[in-house]
Motif scaffolding. Structure first.
Motif, PDB file in Angstrom:
ATOM      1  N   ILE A 114      74.508 122.589  80.895  1.00  0.00           N
ATOM      2  CA  ILE A 114      73.978 123.508  81.939  1.00  0.00           C
ATOM      3  C   ILE A 114      73.010 124.489  81.503  1.00  0.00           C
ATOM      4  O   ILE A 114      71.870 124.390  82.348  1.00  0.00           O
ATOM      5  N   TYR A 115      72.630 124.752  80.176  1.00  0.00           N
ATOM      6  CA  TYR A 115      71.514 125.476  79.944  1.00  0.00           C
ATOM      7  C   TYR A 115      70.084 124.476  79.983  1.00  0.00           C
ATOM      8  O   TYR A 115      69.155 124.783  80.292  1.00  0.00           O
ATOM      9  N   ARG A 116      70.608 123.280  79.516  1.00  0.00           N
ATOM     10  CA  ARG A 116      69.307 122.278  79.475  1.00  0.00           C
ATOM     11  C   ARG A 116      68.759 121.958  81.172  1.00  0.00           C
ATOM     12  O   ARG A 116      67.577 121.958  80.936  1.00  0.00           O
ATOM     13  N   VAL A 117      69.723 121.909  82.048  1.00  0.00           N
ATOM     14  CA  VAL A 117      69.246 121.474  83.323  1.00  0.00           C
ATOM     15  C   VAL A 117      68.513 122.727  83.864  1.00  0.00           C
ATOM     16  O   VAL A 117      67.722 122.705  84.950  1.00  0.00           O
ATOM     17  N   GLY A 146      81.799 123.666  75.112  1.00  0.00           N
ATOM     18  CA  GLY A 146      80.459 123.896  74.471  1.00  0.00           C
ATOM     19  C   GLY A 146      79.469 122.959  74.940  1.00  0.00           C
ATOM     20  O   GLY A 146      78.457 123.410  75.077  1.00  0.00           O
ATOM     21  N   GLU A 147      79.807 121.605  74.911  1.00  0.00           N
ATOM     22  CA  GLU A 147      78.926 120.888  75.380  1.00  0.00           C
ATOM     23  C   GLU A 147      78.471 120.980  76.888  1.00  0.00           C
ATOM     24  O   GLU A 147      77.211 120.718  77.129  1.00  0.00           O
ATOM     25  N   ILE A 161      77.925 111.650  91.854  1.00  0.00           N
ATOM     26  CA  ILE A 161      78.895 111.569  90.727  1.00  0.00           C
ATOM     27  C   ILE A 161      78.259 112.061  89.424  1.00  0.00           C
ATOM     28  O   ILE A 161      77.170 111.581  89.188  1.00  0.00           O
ATOM     29  N   GLY A 162      79.206 112.759  88.619  1.00  0.00           N
ATOM     30  CA  GLY A 162      78.495 113.284  87.487  1.00  0.00           C
ATOM     31  C   GLY A 162      79.579 114.100  86.719  1.00  0.00           C
ATOM     32  O   GLY A 162      80.650 114.489  87.314  1.00  0.00           O
ATOM     33  N   SER A 163      79.473 114.481  85.475  1.00  0.00           N
ATOM     34  CA  SER A 163      80.332 115.202  84.778  1.00  0.00           C
ATOM     35  C   SER A 163      79.356 116.385  83.949  1.00  0.00           C
ATOM     36  O   SER A 163      78.350 116.279  83.693  1.00  0.00           O
ATOM     37  N   GLY A 164      80.407 117.415  83.909  1.00  0.00           N
ATOM     38  CA  GLY A 164      79.703 118.707  82.975  1.00  0.00           C
ATOM     39  C   GLY A 164      79.207 118.335  81.730  1.00  0.00           C
ATOM     40  O   GLY A 164      78.218 119.054  81.117  1.00  0.00           O
ATOM     41  N   GLU A 165      79.712 117.435  80.997  1.00  0.00           N
ATOM     42  CA  GLU A 165      79.322 117.049  79.689  1.00  0.00           C
ATOM     43  C   GLU A 165      78.280 116.231  79.794  1.00  0.00           C
ATOM     44  O   GLU A 165      77.560 115.863  78.645  1.00  0.00           O
TER      45      GLU A 165
END
Ligand SMILES: C[S@@+](CC[C@H](N)C(=O)[O-])C[C@H]1O[C@@H](n2cnc3c(N)ncnc32)[C@H](O)[C@@H]1O
Length: 241
Positions: free
Chosen positions: A148-151, A142-143, A113-117
């Motif tokens: 995505i960039y962070r992970v 944008g968030e 469970i999780g979200s893109g933000e």
């Protein structure tokens, strides 16, 4: 990129409207989950399977890589990638959508469970991340892009499959299909007319090929390119961290 320097792209909605939209999106997928895959086949005449196969072809997953399928829903992309010997984590806020995948007992696929933000993964832990028909559901693209960039690890790659702007000559057929056929199929097959009106509306609001490319670049990705599918009805954007 720190949080304050992130570029926000929230479709022009206020914060309250964004929260209402988030709740509406969650409700849509809870409702359609049991009939989601069948509806996709009917709405696209099965073509979504070819688009997804093309996405996996571009990803070209290598055994041992850590791959995330964000907004992975019932796990159909994850299943194709895991078949190549990779471990795939599906991340999605809808338990009902993921329950369909859990029921199929997919080997090599974990559902979270999780979200893109707010992706529930540490920094720089992922080799490749796919996002198929999920970007337009983010409350703030944008968030989501900065998450995505962070992970992703340095050199990691991002692949986004989404509806886009079709070529002018196909548009009249596409519009007829979107405005007359899809809402009726949504009512008859999925028994969720509101959900499929939302789908059509969200496709209309979505950035075109060039706007999407700029958004991915603004999130910090390099070598961003895209490939149109079915004359631009759908499109795959790819970028490298
Ligand atoms: C159209 S479905 C796509 C499912 C699958 N990826 C596919 O290609 O068939 C959209 C998915 O996005 C998920 N979703 C909605 N809001 C989300 C968010 N904020 N972050 C991540 N996923 C989200 C929904 O629960 C749903 O499973």
């Amino acid at each position: 990129m720190n949080k304050s320097s992130r570029l926000s792209h929230s479709f022009g909605f206020s914060e309250v409207e964004q929260r209402e939209r988030e709740e509406k999106i969650r409700a849509v997928f809870e409702t359609v989950a049991p009939r989601y895959d069948r509806m996709n086949d009917m709405m696209s005449f099965g073509i979504h399977r070819l688009w997804k196969r093309t996405l996996v072809h571009f990803v070209n997953p290598q055994p041992g890589e850590q791959i995330v399928d964000l907004a992975g829903g019932t796990g159909d992309i994850a299943e194709k990638i895991a078949a190549k010997g990779c471990q795939v984590i599906v991340i999605d806020p809808s338990e009902a959508m993921m329950a369909e995948g859990v029921r199929r007992k997919l080997v090599g696929v974990e559902f979270r469970i999780g979200s893109g933000e707010a992706i529930p993964l540490p920094d720089q832990s992922v080799d490749r991340l796919t996002l198929s028909f999920g970007m337009r559901n983010m409350t703030d693209m944008g968030e989501a892009l900065s998450e995505i960039y962070r992970v992703l690890k340095p050199g990691g790659t991002f692949y986004c499959l989404e509806f886009s702007k079709p070529a002018w000559w196909i548009k009249p057929f596409y519009d007829f299909h979107s405005f007359y056929i899809i809402p009726r199929l949504g009512a008859w097959v999925a028994r969720a007319p509101v959900a499929y009106n939302y789908l059509v509306e969200s496709i209309r609001r979505f950035p075109d090929q060039q706007e999407m490319k700029a958004l991915v670049e603004n999130a910090g990705f390099s070598n961003v390119e895209y490939r149109n599918l079915s004359f631009g009805i759908a499109c795959i954007h790819m970028g490298e961290k």
